[in-house]
Design a protein around this motif. Structure first.
Motif, PDB file in Angstrom:
ATOM      1  N   VAL A 138      51.689  56.919  34.152  1.00 56.12           N
ATOM      2  CA  VAL A 138      51.939  55.555  34.992  1.00 56.12           C
ATOM      3  C   VAL A 138      52.128  54.760  34.099  1.00 56.12           C
ATOM      4  CG1 VAL A 138      51.970  54.471  37.385  1.00 56.12           C
ATOM      5  CG2 VAL A 138      51.642  56.989  37.107  1.00 56.12           C
ATOM      6  N   PRO A 139      53.008  54.299  33.411  1.00 53.67           N
ATOM      7  CA  PRO A 139      53.524  52.596  32.651  1.00 53.67           C
ATOM      8  C   PRO A 139      52.638  52.088  33.595  1.00 53.67           C
ATOM      9  CG  PRO A 139      55.482  53.818  32.992  1.00 53.67           C
ATOM     10  CD  PRO A 139      54.348  54.422  33.822  1.00 53.67           C
ATOM     11  N   LEU A 140      51.944  50.857  32.768  1.00 56.46           N
ATOM     12  CA  LEU A 140      52.163  49.671  33.667  1.00 56.46           C
ATOM     13  C   LEU A 140      52.468  48.320  32.870  1.00 56.46           C
ATOM     14  CD1 LEU A 140      48.257  49.774  33.638  1.00 56.46           C
ATOM     15  CD2 LEU A 140      49.803  50.084  35.868  1.00 56.46           C
ATOM     16  N   HIS A 141      53.012  47.567  33.877  1.00 58.66           N
ATOM     17  CA  HIS A 141      54.132  46.376  34.165  1.00 58.66           C
ATOM     18  C   HIS A 141      53.476  45.543  32.440  1.00 58.66           C
ATOM     19  CE1 HIS A 141      57.148  43.483  33.717  1.00 58.66           C
ATOM     20  NE2 HIS A 141      56.364  42.303  34.135  1.00 58.66           N
ATOM     21  N   LYS A 142      52.613  45.403  32.534  1.00 66.84           N
ATOM     22  CA  LYS A 142      51.458  44.782  31.997  1.00 66.84           C
ATOM     23  C   LYS A 142      49.892  45.265  31.339  1.00 66.84           C
ATOM     24  CE  LYS A 142      53.159  39.774  32.187  1.00 66.84           C
ATOM     25  NZ  LYS A 142      52.581  38.648  32.556  1.00 66.84           N
ATOM     26  N   SER A 143      48.996  45.267  31.941  1.00 67.06           N
ATOM     27  CA  SER A 143      47.525  45.958  31.336  1.00 67.06           C
ATOM     28  C   SER A 143      47.101  45.756  32.574  1.00 67.06           C
ATOM     29  CB  SER A 143      46.949  45.363  30.685  1.00 67.06           C
ATOM     30  OG  SER A 143      46.383  44.295  30.715  1.00 67.06           O
ATOM     31  N   ALA A 144      45.894  47.568  32.800  1.00 61.72           N
ATOM     32  CA  ALA A 144      45.056  46.607  33.395  1.00 61.72           C
ATOM     33  C   ALA A 144      43.151  46.545  33.358  1.00 61.72           C
ATOM     34  CB  ALA A 144      44.680  48.726  34.113  1.00 61.72           C
ATOM     35  N   SER A 145      42.581  46.820  33.342  1.00 60.53           N
ATOM     36  CA  SER A 145      41.092  46.569  33.484  1.00 60.53           C
ATOM     37  C   SER A 145      40.371  47.228  33.380  1.00 60.53           C
ATOM     38  CB  SER A 145      40.797  44.674  33.755  1.00 60.53           C
ATOM     39  OG  SER A 145      39.546  45.230  33.209  1.00 60.53           O
ATOM     40  N   MET A 146      39.503  48.132  32.805  1.00 58.95           N
ATOM     41  CA  MET A 146      38.398  49.821  33.101  1.00 58.95           C
ATOM     42  C   MET A 146      37.071  49.256  32.018  1.00 58.95           C
ATOM     43  SD  MET A 146      40.114  53.205  31.067  1.00 58.95           S
ATOM     44  CE  MET A 146      39.628  52.457  30.052  1.00 58.95           C
ATOM     45  N   TRP A 147      35.629  49.481  32.962  1.00 65.09           N
ATOM     46  CA  TRP A 147      34.798  49.598  32.441  1.00 65.09           C
ATOM     47  C   TRP A 147      34.600  51.066  32.627  1.00 65.09           C
ATOM     48  CZ3 TRP A 147      30.235  50.432  34.951  1.00 65.09           C
ATOM     49  CH2 TRP A 147      29.256  50.091  34.059  1.00 65.09           C
ATOM     50  N   ILE A 148      33.687  51.294  31.435  1.00 66.00           N
ATOM     51  CA  ILE A 148      33.346  52.412  31.618  1.00 66.00           C
ATOM     52  C   ILE A 148      31.545  52.547  31.177  1.00 66.00           C
ATOM     53  CG2 ILE A 148      32.890  54.489  30.396  1.00 66.00           C
ATOM     54  CD1 ILE A 148      35.479  54.506  29.700  1.00 66.00           C
ATOM     55  N   LYS A 149      30.854  52.909  31.488  1.00 71.18           N
ATOM     56  CA  LYS A 149      29.108  52.699  31.594  1.00 71.18           C
ATOM     57  C   LYS A 149      28.791  53.767  30.805  1.00 71.18           C
ATOM     58  CE  LYS A 149      25.111  53.731  34.662  1.00 71.18           C
ATOM     59  NZ  LYS A 149      24.121  54.369  33.172  1.00 71.18           N
ATOM     60  N   LEU A 150      27.665  53.281  29.709  1.00 78.28           N
ATOM     61  CA  LEU A 150      27.361  54.219  28.506  1.00 78.28           C
ATOM     62  C   LEU A 150      25.771  55.283  29.503  1.00 78.28           C
ATOM     63  CD1 LEU A 150      26.705  50.693  25.735  1.00 78.28           C
ATOM     64  CD2 LEU A 150      27.742  53.102  25.800  1.00 78.28           C
ATOM     65  N   ASN A 151      25.953  55.630  28.734  1.00 78.71           N
ATOM     66  CA  ASN A 151      24.868  56.915  29.079  1.00 78.71           C
ATOM     67  C   ASN A 151      23.627  56.873  28.320  1.00 78.71           C
ATOM     68  OD1 ASN A 151      26.267  57.976  31.592  1.00 78.71           O
ATOM     69  ND2 ASN A 151      27.660  59.547  30.442  1.00 78.71           N
ATOM     70  N   ALA A 152      23.997  56.014  26.741  1.00 75.30           N
ATOM     71  CA  ALA A 152      22.908  55.689  26.521  1.00 75.30           C
ATOM     72  C   ALA A 152      23.203  54.448  25.667  1.00 75.30           C
ATOM     73  CB  ALA A 152      22.574  56.917  24.849  1.00 75.30           C
ATOM     74  N   TRP A 186      41.176  55.354  18.767  1.00 72.09           N
ATOM     75  CA  TRP A 186      40.548  54.680  19.674  1.00 72.09           C
ATOM     76  C   TRP A 186      41.115  53.244  19.878  1.00 72.09           C
ATOM     77  CZ3 TRP A 186      35.915  53.437  18.504  1.00 72.09           C
ATOM     78  CH2 TRP A 186      34.760  52.384  18.541  1.00 72.09           C
ATOM     79  N   ILE A 187      40.149  52.544  21.014  1.00 75.42           N
ATOM     80  CA  ILE A 187      40.709  51.901  21.549  1.00 75.42           C
ATOM     81  C   ILE A 187      41.019  50.157  21.441  1.00 75.42           C
ATOM     82  CG2 ILE A 187      41.809  50.630  24.008  1.00 75.42           C
ATOM     83  CD1 ILE A 187      42.068  53.671  25.162  1.00 75.42           C
ATOM     84  N   GLY A 188      38.897  50.635  21.803  1.00 76.95           N
ATOM     85  CA  GLY A 188      37.963  49.460  21.533  1.00 76.95           C
ATOM     86  C   GLY A 188      37.512  49.122  22.639  1.00 76.95           C
ATOM     87  N   GLY A 189      36.901  47.205  22.678  1.00 77.18           N
ATOM     88  CA  GLY A 189      36.707  47.103  24.041  1.00 77.18           C
ATOM     89  C   GLY A 189      35.335  45.839  23.601  1.00 77.18           C
ATOM     90  N   LYS A 190      34.366  46.295  24.540  1.00 72.85           N
ATOM     91  CA  LYS A 190      33.542  44.856  24.423  1.00 72.85           C
ATOM     92  C   LYS A 190      32.821  45.363  25.358  1.00 72.85           C
ATOM     93  CE  LYS A 190      35.528  40.656  27.738  1.00 72.85           C
ATOM     94  NZ  LYS A 190      35.066  39.867  27.574  1.00 72.85           N
ATOM     95  N   TYR A 191      31.204  45.080  24.864  1.00 73.51           N
ATOM     96  CA  TYR A 191      29.700  45.436  25.664  1.00 73.51           C
ATOM     97  C   TYR A 191      30.208  44.443  26.432  1.00 73.51           C
ATOM     98  CZ  TYR A 191      25.060  46.195  26.686  1.00 73.51           C
ATOM     99  OH  TYR A 191      24.166  46.663  27.842  1.00 73.51           O
ATOM    100  N   GLU A 192      29.574  45.413  28.061  1.00 74.07           N
ATOM    101  CA  GLU A 192      29.551  44.399  28.956  1.00 74.07           C
ATOM    102  C   GLU A 192      28.898  45.288  30.659  1.00 74.07           C
ATOM    103  OE1 GLU A 192      30.267  40.607  31.136  1.00 74.07           O
ATOM    104  OE2 GLU A 192      31.197  41.621  29.759  1.00 74.07           O
ATOM    105  N   ASP A 193      27.773  44.042  30.208  1.00 72.28           N
ATOM    106  CA  ASP A 193      26.443  44.857  31.391  1.00 72.28           C
ATOM    107  C   ASP A 193      26.337  47.350  31.513  1.00 72.28           C
ATOM    108  OD1 ASP A 193      26.687  42.349  32.560  1.00 72.28           O
ATOM    109  OD2 ASP A 193      28.013  42.826  33.865  1.00 72.28           O
ATOM    110  N   GLY A 194      25.663  47.106  30.169  1.00 74.31           N
ATOM    111  CA  GLY A 194      25.670  48.275  30.184  1.00 74.31           C
ATOM    112  C   GLY A 194      26.692  49.629  29.989  1.00 74.31           C
ATOM    113  N   GLY A 195      27.880  48.931  29.579  1.00 74.74           N
ATOM    114  CA  GLY A 195      29.328  49.403  29.187  1.00 74.74           C
ATOM    115  C   GLY A 195      29.781  49.186  28.401  1.00 74.74           C
ATOM    116  N   ILE A 196      31.586  49.523  28.771  1.00 68.90           N
ATOM    117  CA  ILE A 196      32.256  48.929  27.935  1.00 68.90           C
ATOM    118  C   ILE A 196      33.652  48.649  28.653  1.00 68.90           C
ATOM    119  CG2 ILE A 196      34.022  49.500  25.744  1.00 68.90           C
ATOM    120  CD1 ILE A 196      30.903  49.299  24.997  1.00 68.90           C
ATOM    121  N   GLU A 197      34.045  47.452  28.265  1.00 69.71           N
ATOM    122  CA  GLU A 197      35.103  46.985  29.207  1.00 69.71           C
ATOM    123  C   GLU A 197      36.437  47.173  28.247  1.00 69.71           C
ATOM    124  OE1 GLU A 197      36.603  43.425  32.245  1.00 69.71           O
ATOM    125  OE2 GLU A 197      34.844  43.279  30.432  1.00 69.71           O
TER     126      GLU A 197
END
Length: 211
Positions: free
Chosen positions: A58-72, A94-105
């Motif tokens: 499903v293509p998005l018009h611009k973007s969506a924000s996703m956050w994934i919790k780190l297990n380690a 690789w997409i990348g992202g930044k560290y945020e509250d125990g996960g990557i956004e």
């Protein structure tokens, strides 16, 4: 038909929250309303669960924000963590992202893929191309590659002085053309090429040559 558990309207601010996974699609980013499908699984080699964000593209018009919790969550590795997209064959990119509250956004432009957190701990690869011909060809060429976060910066020096390397964005080959006004003839020179990737891993190549 069973009722949709996770309806998302195209003109609403849509949130999906699951343990270890958050997705926010702002209003107007869906071209039509959908029934969002999600599942997660375990997989070796990643620092998180693997998350399936919808079951079809499903293509998005611009973007969506996703956050994934780190297990380690290892503090020393936080600058090297990043989200990867996993294809049907199990290969990831690789997409990348930044560290945020125990996960990557991270921001995504399309639904329908699987995602997980990986680590980029490998420095770029620098390979010289025919160094025995540098003097006769009056140029230096190196091949520069990185398998995950990509090349962020590079620098060439001869005898401690900056030299300008150019490259085509579609090619991994970087080239310096000799400048006789700056490069003294009849002596031995020291060439140094350094490169860093998107998370700060750095590589250096050093070679002496006569000209």
């Amino acid at each position: 038909m069973p009722a949709c558990k996770n309806p998302m309207d195209w003109n609403q601010n849509n949130w999906f929250i699951h343990f270890g996974f958050l997705l926010n699609i702002p209003p107007g980013n869906l071209y039509s309303s959908i029934c969002f499908q999600y599942n997660s699984s375990k997989a070796p080699g990643y620092y998180s669960d693997v998350h399936q964000a919808h079951t079809m593209p499903v293509p998005l018009h611009k973007s969506a924000s996703m956050w994934i919790k780190l297990n380690a969550d290892v503090a020393e590795k936080r600058n090297r963590y990043g989200v990867v997209r996993i294809d049907r064959n199990g290969s990831d990119s690789w997409i990348g992202g930044k560290y945020e509250d125990g996960g990557i956004e991270v921001s995504i432009r399309e639904l329908g893929d699987r995602y997980a957190v990986s680590e980029d701990s490998i420095a770029p690869k620098i390979i010289s191309i025919e160094p025995e011909k540098w003097a006769s060809a009056k140029r230096i060429r190196v091949r520069l590659t990185d398998d995950k976060s990509g090349i962020a910066s590079f620098r060439g020096e001869i005898d401690g002085k900056f030299v300008l390397f150019t490259h085509d964005v579609k090619s991994s080959v970087y080239t310096y053309l000799f400048d006789n006004e700056r490069l003294e003839r009849g002596k031995r020179h020291t060439f140094v090429f350094t490169a860093s990737d998107g998370v700060g891993n750095t590589a250096e190549y050093r070679q002496e040559f006569n000209y």
